[in-house]
Design a protein around this motif. Structure first.
Motif, PDB file in Angstrom:
ATOM      1  N   VAL A 165       0.871  -1.185   0.000  1.00 34.20           N
ATOM      2  CA  VAL A 165       0.000   0.000   0.000  1.00 34.20           C
ATOM      3  C   VAL A 165       0.903   1.229   0.000  1.00 34.20           C
ATOM      4  O   VAL A 165       2.089   1.131   0.326  1.00 34.20           O
ATOM      5  N   PRO A 166       0.395   2.396  -0.377  1.00 29.35           N
ATOM      6  CA  PRO A 166       1.241   3.587  -0.438  1.00 29.35           C
ATOM      7  C   PRO A 166       1.913   3.895   0.899  1.00 29.35           C
ATOM      8  O   PRO A 166       1.370   3.634   1.970  1.00 29.35           O
ATOM      9  N   GLY A 167       3.108   4.463   0.805  1.00 35.72           N
ATOM     10  CA  GLY A 167       3.860   4.823   1.999  1.00 35.72           C
ATOM     11  C   GLY A 167       5.173   4.075   2.080  1.00 35.72           C
ATOM     12  O   GLY A 167       5.560   3.355   1.150  1.00 35.72           O
ATOM     13  N   GLN A 168       5.890   4.239   3.181  1.00 39.24           N
ATOM     14  CA  GLN A 168       7.174   3.594   3.415  1.00 39.24           C
ATOM     15  C   GLN A 168       7.201   2.991   4.807  1.00 39.24           C
ATOM     16  O   GLN A 168       6.614   3.533   5.745  1.00 39.24           O
ATOM     17  N   ASP A 169       7.885   1.860   4.930  1.00 34.98           N
ATOM     18  CA  ASP A 169       8.061   1.279   6.261  1.00 34.98           C
ATOM     19  C   ASP A 169       9.193   2.024   6.972  1.00 34.98           C
ATOM     20  O   ASP A 169       9.713   3.027   6.483  1.00 34.98           O
ATOM     21  N   GLY A 170       9.607   1.530   8.125  1.00 39.85           N
ATOM     22  CA  GLY A 170      10.599   2.225   8.929  1.00 39.85           C
ATOM     23  C   GLY A 170      11.964   2.347   8.297  1.00 39.85           C
ATOM     24  O   GLY A 170      12.793   3.147   8.739  1.00 39.85           O
ATOM     25  N   PHE A 171      12.234   1.552   7.247  1.00 35.45           N
ATOM     26  CA  PHE A 171      13.519   1.599   6.567  1.00 35.45           C
ATOM     27  C   PHE A 171      13.409   2.180   5.161  1.00 35.45           C
ATOM     28  O   PHE A 171      14.372   2.136   4.395  1.00 35.45           O
ATOM     29  N   GLY A 172      12.227   2.680   4.810  1.00 35.08           N
ATOM     30  CA  GLY A 172      12.045   3.253   3.488  1.00 35.08           C
ATOM     31  C   GLY A 172      11.544   2.275   2.458  1.00 35.08           C
ATOM     32  O   GLY A 172      11.443   2.606   1.277  1.00 35.08           O
TER      33      GLY A 172
END
Length: 470
Positions: free
Chosen positions: A136-143
């Motif tokens: 889904v759109p966005g980034q996790d904690g590491f990008g």
């Protein structure tokens, strides 16, 4: 063990054939009937993999161990080969238990037949080397990509008895016609992928990206290229004004728990062969390791077996498979002294294909013979490039945006038909030959594509002959 002795006999046969082929390749004509005059070429190009180069042109061309291995290392390679071919079954089982509960395939070799490229499946929901990334759109904690809730970052379309697959796939096609300067035309097929029969509703903002499994030979050499070498080809702001602006991807490495340059995967979203292997075990087969200790569907209503037998694969086996993937030999280039091939090499450079598919690289130090300090010819920069809207998946992955893909190595591409019986190219197999693959190029490669379309039929055939010689 009988397997080991049989496999060693096969390896010795391949090496004997390789020596014979070396002698047979001497003395090919420099002049063709087309009247081309031979141009200077790099004679070292024949040794595409440096000391790992093998000279087979048969169906075993991608499956032969590096000739530089010692006897002990060859044993380790063959142990890894055995594990690479192992098919997993439902747990509990005395041998190779633990597949799933949800998965895409049951063995490494099923996705990488003869260590080569998967074909696009006749049945998109059968066992094959095809799968869909999801987020889904966005980034996790590491990008990195944000997992799709209830599904993770890959859709599993298979399940063991008593469990439900996450979903099934469908594909339809839209024809696109490309007309060449000589009036001939090529019809491309634009695939459109959809998800049906999902076990829970899929959010409307889902991002999908199709994948076919690529060849696995030469990976150890690509891993041994120094990061500094790759960065010399990076030109994010196109400071030289050539329209090509490759950039490195930086990704989270699960072993070092640091950000590292990405080298593997269609978007360079993996930094090491180790992670590539253990992630495939987990995401493709549902097999747990000390690096991915939870089932693929852990915590999902359809994918947690609750057996408590994780990790299912030992670190020793992981190490064997990683060594195997690092030490497969690279097929030699062929016909490099033929005038038509040399003309094609000249065209490859003149229409700027070599700006991304960089012919020559140098590896750095390595603990494995044949991998360190080698001059190799992979025809890649391992960098990300905008390939245009036609190939876009609109799914970011770390620094790779929805239009960007890593430059695929071209070494061995001309043997794909021999080894794997097809020429399904690009990330999802939409191109059915090299011409179609070129015509799908856009973005930074648009000028090269247009130059290819303007070539005469004779020059196009020369360029294709060169690419097929790699």
């Amino acid at each position: 063990m009988q397997y080991g002795s049989d496999k060693k006999r096969q390896v010795m046969y391949r090496l004997l054939v390789m020596v014979a082929c070396t002698f047979l390749s001497i003395g090919c004509s420099k002049e063709g009937d087309n009247g081309y005059v031979a141009i200077e070429t790099d004679p070292g190009r024949i040794n595409a993999g440096g000391e790992t180069t093998v000279f087979l042109t048969s169906s075993n061309a991608f499956s032969t161990p590096s000739p530089a291995l010692s006897g002990t290392e060859l044993d380790q390679h063959l142990d890894g080969d055995f594990q690479f071919e192992a098919a997993f079954v439902t747990a509990p089982a005395q041998v190779n238990g633990g597949i799933g509960p949800i998965f895409n395939n049951s063995s490494c070799v099923s996705c990488h037949p003869r260590d080569g490229r998967s074909r696009f499946p006749a049945d998109i929901n059968g066992l094959s080397g095809f799968f869909l990334r999801a987020s889904v759109p966005g980034q996790d904690g590491f990008g990195g990509a944000v997992p799709l809730p209830g599904f993770g970052t890959q859709i599993q379309n298979q399940a063991i008895f008593g469990y439900e697959a996450e979903a099934r796939f469908e594909v339809t096609y839209t024809p696109l016609v490309e007309t060449l300067a000589d009036g001939s035309s090529v019809t491309l097929q634009q695939p459109i992928y959809t998800i049906i029969d999902s076990y829970i509703e899929i959010p409307s903002n889902v991002l999908f990206s199709p994948r076919l499994a690529p060849p696995v030979f030469g990976l150890g050499l690509l891993e041994a290229i120094p990061e500094a070498t790759l960065l010399t080809h990076e030109d994010i702001n196109d400071s030289d004004g050539d329209g090509i602006s490759g950039k490195a991807n930086y990704v989270y490495d699960i072993e070092t728990q640091t950000m590292q340059i990405g080298r593997f995967g269609w978007k360079a979203n993996t930094s090491s062969i180790l992670e590539q292997c253990v992630a495939a075990y987990n995401h493709d087969m549902g097999i747990t390791t000390s690096f991915f200790p939870k089932e693929t569907g852990h915590g999902q209503a359809n994918g947690d077996d609750g057996l408590g037998d994780d990790p299912e694969l030992s670190d020793e086996i992981v190490e064997q498979v990683v060594f195997y993937c690092k030490t497969l030999g690279v097929p030699a280039a062929r016909g490099i002294d033929q005038a038509t091939v040399q003309k094609g090499e000249q065209l490859f450079s003149s229409i700027a294909c070599a700006s991304c598919h960089i012919p020559k690289m140098q590896t750095g130090p390595s603990s494995i013979p044949g991998l360190g300090n080698q001059t190799i010819y992979p025809y890649t920069d391992l960098l990300l490039h905008d390939m245009g809207e036609g190939l876009a998946d609109h799914r970011p992955d770390y620094l790779a945006d929805g239009n960007e893909w890593k430059t695929r190595p071209l070494w061995g591409i001309g043997l794909t038909q021999v080894v794997n019986g097809h020429m399904d190219l690009l990330h999802d197999g939409r191109a059915k030959n090299i011409t179609e693959a070129i015509l799908w190029h856009g973005g930074e490669a648009e000028a090269s594509k247009q130059a290819f379309k303007e070539l005469s039929a004779t020059d196009r055939n020369a360029l294709l002959a060169f690419i097929n010689s790699l």
